[in-house]
Design a protein around this motif. Structure first.
Motif, PDB file in Angstrom:
ATOM      1  N   PHE A  95       0.826  -1.211   0.000  1.00 28.34           N
ATOM      2  CA  PHE A  95       0.000   0.000   0.000  1.00 28.34           C
ATOM      3  C   PHE A  95       0.863   1.265   0.000  1.00 28.34           C
ATOM      4  CE2 PHE A  95      -4.509  -1.295   1.544  1.00 28.34           C
ATOM      5  CZ  PHE A  95      -4.621  -2.122   0.445  1.00 28.34           C
ATOM      6  N   ALA A  96       0.225   2.391  -0.323  1.00 20.60           N
ATOM      7  CA  ALA A  96       0.979   3.631  -0.516  1.00 20.60           C
ATOM      8  C   ALA A  96       1.390   4.287   0.802  1.00 20.60           C
ATOM      9  CB  ALA A  96       0.137   4.618  -1.319  1.00 20.60           C
ATOM     10  N   TRP A  97       0.539   4.257   1.800  1.00 21.31           N
ATOM     11  CA  TRP A  97       0.799   4.917   3.080  1.00 21.31           C
ATOM     12  C   TRP A  97       1.188   6.373   2.902  1.00 21.31           C
ATOM     13  CZ3 TRP A  97      -1.739   2.191   6.160  1.00 21.31           C
ATOM     14  CH2 TRP A  97      -1.805   0.813   5.962  1.00 21.31           C
ATOM     15  N   ARG A  98       0.380   7.080   2.141  1.00 17.11           N
ATOM     16  CA  ARG A  98       0.632   8.503   1.920  1.00 17.11           C
ATOM     17  C   ARG A  98      -0.544   9.306   2.436  1.00 17.11           C
ATOM     18  NH1 ARG A  98       2.763   9.813  -4.164  1.00 17.11           N
ATOM     19  NH2 ARG A  98       3.559   7.742  -4.593  1.00 17.11           N
ATOM     20  N   ILE A  99      -0.227  10.431   3.039  1.00 18.53           N
ATOM     21  CA  ILE A  99      -1.282  11.332   3.517  1.00 18.53           C
ATOM     22  C   ILE A  99      -1.298  12.567   2.636  1.00 18.53           C
ATOM     23  CG2 ILE A  99      -2.158  12.663   5.460  1.00 18.53           C
ATOM     24  CD1 ILE A  99      -0.845  10.789   7.323  1.00 18.53           C
ATOM     25  N   LEU A 100      -2.466  12.882   2.113  1.00 19.62           N
ATOM     26  CA  LEU A 100      -2.605  14.071   1.279  1.00 19.62           C
ATOM     27  C   LEU A 100      -3.358  15.139   2.069  1.00 19.62           C
ATOM     28  CD1 LEU A 100      -2.248  11.622  -0.776  1.00 19.62           C
ATOM     29  CD2 LEU A 100      -3.409  13.060  -2.412  1.00 19.62           C
ATOM     30  N   LEU A 101      -2.767  16.324   2.137  1.00 17.36           N
ATOM     31  CA  LEU A 101      -3.445  17.419   2.829  1.00 17.36           C
ATOM     32  C   LEU A 101      -4.316  18.187   1.847  1.00 17.36           C
ATOM     33  CD1 LEU A 101      -0.779  19.127   5.142  1.00 17.36           C
ATOM     34  CD2 LEU A 101      -2.518  17.450   5.739  1.00 17.36           C
ATOM     35  N   GLY A 102      -5.488  18.570   2.317  1.00 17.38           N
ATOM     36  CA  GLY A 102      -6.393  19.378   1.496  1.00 17.38           C
ATOM     37  C   GLY A 102      -6.622  20.724   2.163  1.00 17.38           C
ATOM     38  N   ARG A 103      -6.503  21.773   1.347  1.00 21.94           N
ATOM     39  CA  ARG A 103      -6.661  23.124   1.874  1.00 21.94           C
ATOM     40  C   ARG A 103      -8.152  23.423   2.003  1.00 21.94           C
ATOM     41  NH1 ARG A 103      -3.137  27.519   0.652  1.00 21.94           N
ATOM     42  NH2 ARG A 103      -2.156  26.307  -0.983  1.00 21.94           N
ATOM     43  N   ASP A 104      -8.789  22.778   2.910  1.00 20.35           N
ATOM     44  CA  ASP A 104     -10.235  22.930   3.005  1.00 20.35           C
ATOM     45  C   ASP A 104     -10.589  23.104   4.473  1.00 20.35           C
ATOM     46  OD1 ASP A 104     -13.121  22.005   3.173  1.00 20.35           O
ATOM     47  OD2 ASP A 104     -12.763  21.973   1.010  1.00 20.35           O
ATOM     48  N   ARG A 105     -11.528  24.023   4.753  1.00 19.36           N
ATOM     49  CA  ARG A 105     -11.770  24.307   6.165  1.00 19.36           C
ATOM     50  C   ARG A 105     -12.816  23.403   6.795  1.00 19.36           C
ATOM     51  NH1 ARG A 105     -13.714  28.572   3.326  1.00 19.36           N
ATOM     52  NH2 ARG A 105     -15.874  29.211   3.658  1.00 19.36           N
ATOM     53  N   THR A 106     -13.355  22.460   6.026  1.00 17.42           N
ATOM     54  CA  THR A 106     -14.278  21.522   6.650  1.00 17.42           C
ATOM     55  C   THR A 106     -13.487  20.508   7.479  1.00 17.42           C
ATOM     56  OG1 THR A 106     -14.206  20.160   4.674  1.00 17.42           O
ATOM     57  CG2 THR A 106     -16.017  21.733   4.851  1.00 17.42           C
ATOM     58  N   VAL A 107     -14.157  20.007   8.522  1.00 12.98           N
ATOM     59  CA  VAL A 107     -13.494  19.054   9.416  1.00 12.98           C
ATOM     60  C   VAL A 107     -13.646  17.666   8.821  1.00 12.98           C
ATOM     61  CG1 VAL A 107     -13.526  18.065  11.730  1.00 12.98           C
ATOM     62  CG2 VAL A 107     -13.958  20.506  11.396  1.00 12.98           C
ATOM     63  N   ASN A 108     -12.575  17.159   8.232  1.00 11.26           N
ATOM     64  CA  ASN A 108     -12.705  15.872   7.573  1.00 11.26           C
ATOM     65  C   ASN A 108     -11.364  15.156   7.468  1.00 11.26           C
ATOM     66  OD1 ASN A 108     -14.149  13.844   6.402  1.00 11.26           O
ATOM     67  ND2 ASN A 108     -14.456  14.852   4.427  1.00 11.26           N
ATOM     68  N   ALA A 109     -11.454  13.845   7.542  1.00 10.42           N
ATOM     69  CA  ALA A 109     -10.309  12.969   7.271  1.00 10.42           C
ATOM     70  C   ALA A 109     -10.903  11.697   6.717  1.00 10.42           C
ATOM     71  CB  ALA A 109      -9.534  12.658   8.545  1.00 10.42           C
ATOM     72  N   PHE A 110     -10.216  11.063   5.796  1.00  9.19           N
ATOM     73  CA  PHE A 110     -10.807   9.869   5.200  1.00  9.19           C
ATOM     74  C   PHE A 110      -9.724   8.924   4.727  1.00  9.19           C
ATOM     75  CE2 PHE A 110     -10.922  13.663   2.574  1.00  9.19           C
ATOM     76  CZ  PHE A 110     -10.055  13.336   1.554  1.00  9.19           C
ATOM     77  N   ALA A 111     -10.025   7.637   4.830  1.00  9.67           N
ATOM     78  CA  ALA A 111      -9.130   6.613   4.293  1.00  9.67           C
ATOM     79  C   ALA A 111      -9.607   6.293   2.892  1.00  9.67           C
ATOM     80  CB  ALA A 111      -9.188   5.371   5.161  1.00  9.67           C
ATOM     81  N   LEU A 112      -8.661   6.217   1.973  1.00 11.75           N
ATOM     82  CA  LEU A 112      -8.988   5.884   0.592  1.00 11.75           C
ATOM     83  C   LEU A 112      -8.460   4.486   0.302  1.00 11.75           C
ATOM     84  CD1 LEU A 112      -7.951   9.273  -1.008  1.00 11.75           C
ATOM     85  CD2 LEU A 112     -10.279   8.379  -0.848  1.00 11.75           C
ATOM     86  N   PRO A 113      -8.932   3.863  -0.774  1.00 12.16           N
ATOM     87  CA  PRO A 113      -8.368   2.548  -1.125  1.00 12.16           C
ATOM     88  C   PRO A 113      -6.848   2.634  -1.297  1.00 12.16           C
ATOM     89  CG  PRO A 113     -10.294   3.047  -2.479  1.00 12.16           C
ATOM     90  CD  PRO A 113      -9.984   4.283  -1.699  1.00 12.16           C
ATOM     91  N   GLY A 114      -6.185   1.520  -1.023  1.00 14.39           N
ATOM     92  CA  GLY A 114      -4.757   1.430  -1.320  1.00 14.39           C
ATOM     93  C   GLY A 114      -3.839   2.115  -0.327  1.00 14.39           C
TER      94      GLY A 114
END
Ligand SMILES: [Zn+2]
Length: 513
Positions: A95-114
């Motif tokens: 698996f990739a084990w990468r975290i992507l940051l999003g410049r968004d002010r909503t409170v969110n975190a999510f796991a994606l496939p892979g």
């Protein structure tokens, strides 16, 4: 058909994709499901496809300071999950084990496939301790290690991975802080899609249970889970404007809360020491950074510069420092140098008094950022270069120093920093920002061929195969039309190989669509 990660048109094109075009899909990928679990390889491929779109999203953010912060919280969780046997060596490898940051002010975190994870700045901004943020990451990593994505995809047996990937992107687009009627329309459709994609209640409980163990073993205070729950619960009561998309995908049932409280009592955390988790200066400033960077709107920036917490006697010293950091960064974004400097000076005084070395470093990095914006690149070097010389630079310092050196007249240190950046990308070839920084430093040094190759590698790291082909081809053309220096023949043959690899990836991508 080309998938664009554009807020407005995306969801409509997705619906078309999901409803009408599905039977016409080329059969390049097997249909999932029919009771069998999706393989690790297929899940990773699906994740790559989703991540590729996220990298191209204008909200995707590369910020060395916040990237390092998330990595610092994340690494012990991965280690603990592996030590507990939740994370198999195979999964860790594939698996990739990468975290992507999003410049968004909503409170969110999510796991994606892979093994990809997405974290919105809004989440970093709202937490008041590392333990809280780590608790969300621990929950999400557990969705990945327990293969919840694969398990829920088994239920979508009639859909191709392409359609599932598109739907996931649609849900993510809709969870952003888009305003107005469009958001409502998108929201409705997204809710319908999400109900097909979300995890089951049992999976949520399992992610809580496994995540709790991972969080504790990683050395975090497990009360972070409880205070995070409390924060979300409070938000659910007062806030129904979509600012907390995390709550939509993670409904806080009384069952989840009760489970967590029982876990706390079992582990004895509530019996003796019941004081709340204290916020530290560093976390307060990094949360402030996320707050300001998540909203570049002038009115919002002005509001940060006038935050009453800066001087309020009701605010704790930690909150005051966070507010001062936010004000300084907001002044900088508003290009008001004089106010930014004043605000920075009082921030510096307070943080110096605390004697906290990590906090002093965060302020030093901000000071260097200010110098770079004012084009005082020499000051960036004197602030960030280590004393004694030769000591290793951490990644945020290294990136800032390299960017400054690319703007300064040639000097011997350039070669030294080029060497350090090369070591970094050798260790972490997926570090796109390091590749880009290396490229600009090499270009400044007149090393065109390796600079073009580094640009190609940056595109490879962001999985933009077409962009990579373009850069590698430019490098190849340059090598053909110029007399190569001694070491450049090796570089030129690497370019040839990388170009062929990128071209293969482009062809694969085209047959998949
Ligand atoms: Zn969950």
């Amino acid at each position: 058909m080309k998938l664009k990660f554009c807020r407005s048109s995306l969801v409509l094109s997705l619906l078309t994709a999901a409803l009408c075009l599905q039977p016409a899909w080329p059969q390049a990928l097997p249909t999932l499901g029919h009771g069998e679990s999706i393989s690790l390889g297929a899940e990773r491929q699906l994740g790559d496809r989703i991540a590729r779109e996220l990298y191209r999203d204008p909200d995707y953010l590369e910020d060395p300071v916040l990237d390092e912060y998330i990595q610092r919280l994340w690494a012990p969780l991965v280690k603990a999950a592996a030590a507990r046997g939740e994370l198999s060596p195979e999964l860790q490898e594939r698996f990739a084990w990468r975290i992507l940051l999003g410049r968004d002010r909503t409170v969110n975190a999510f796991a994606l496939p892979g093994g990809y994870l997405g974290v919105h700045l809004g989440l970093i901004a709202v937490v008041t301790s590392d333990d809280e943020l780590a608790s969300v990451l621990a929950h999400e990593i557990s969705h990945v290690t327990q293969r919840h994505i694969a398990r829920s995809m088994d239920d979508q047996s009639k859909m191709t991975p392409w359609v599932i990937g598109s739907m996931i992107l649609g849900v993510l687009a809709a969870s952003k802080s888009a305003q107005g009627a469009q958001a409502l329309i998108v929201g409705g459709q997204a809710a319908a899609m999400q109900s097909q994609l979300s995890y089951s209640r049992d999976m949520e409980r399992e992610a809580d249970r496994v995540g709790y163990g991972v969080l504790s073993d990683a050395g975090y205070d497990p009360r972070g889970f409880v205070t995070m729950f409390a924060k979300l619960q409070q938000a659910a009561g007062v806030n129904d404007n979509g600012a907390f998309p995390y709550l939509r995908s993670h409904p806080l049932t009384s069952e989840r809360i009760a489970d967590m409280q029982a876990r706390q009592q079992l582990s004895g955390n509530l019996s003796g020491n019941s004081s709340t988790v204290t916020q530290d200066l560093t976390q307060s400033m990094l949360a402030a950074r996320a707050r300001v960077m998540s909203n570049g709107n002038v009115d919002a920036l002005k509001a940060w510069t006038q935050d009453s917490k800066i001087n309020s006697p009701q605010a704790t010293p930690t909150q005051q420092v966070g507010a001062l950091y936010a004000a300084t960064l907001a002044h900088l974004q508003l290009r008001d140098s004089a106010s930014a400097e004043r605000s920075l000076q009082s921030l510096e005084r307070r943080v110096q008094d605390s004697g906290s070395e990590p906090a002093i470093r965060v302020v030093r990095l901000l000071k260097a950022e200010m110098a770079a914006r004012q084009e005082r690149f020499g000051a960036v070097l004197s602030l960030l270069l280590p004393s004694p010389p030769g000591t290793a630079l951490a990644r945020p310092e290294l990136i800032a120093v390299a960017q400054a050196l690319a703007r300064l007249p040639p000097q011997p240190m350039r070669n030294e920093v080029i060497g350090t950046l090369r070591e970094l990308v050798q260790q972490i070839p997926q570090d796109a920002q390091a590749w880009n920084t290396l490229a600009s430093l090499l270009a400044a040094q007149g090393m065109t061929l390796p600079a073009l190759r580094a640009e190609g590698e940056a595109q490879m790291a962001r999985m933009d195969w077409t962009g990579a082909v373009d850069r590698f081809r430019a490098a190849q053309d340059w090598a053909r039309n110029n007399r190569l220096a001694a070491g450049e023949h090796i570089e030129a043959s690497i370019v040839d190989t990388r170009l062929r690899q990128a071209q293969t990836l482009v062809r694969e991508m085209q047959t998949q669509r």
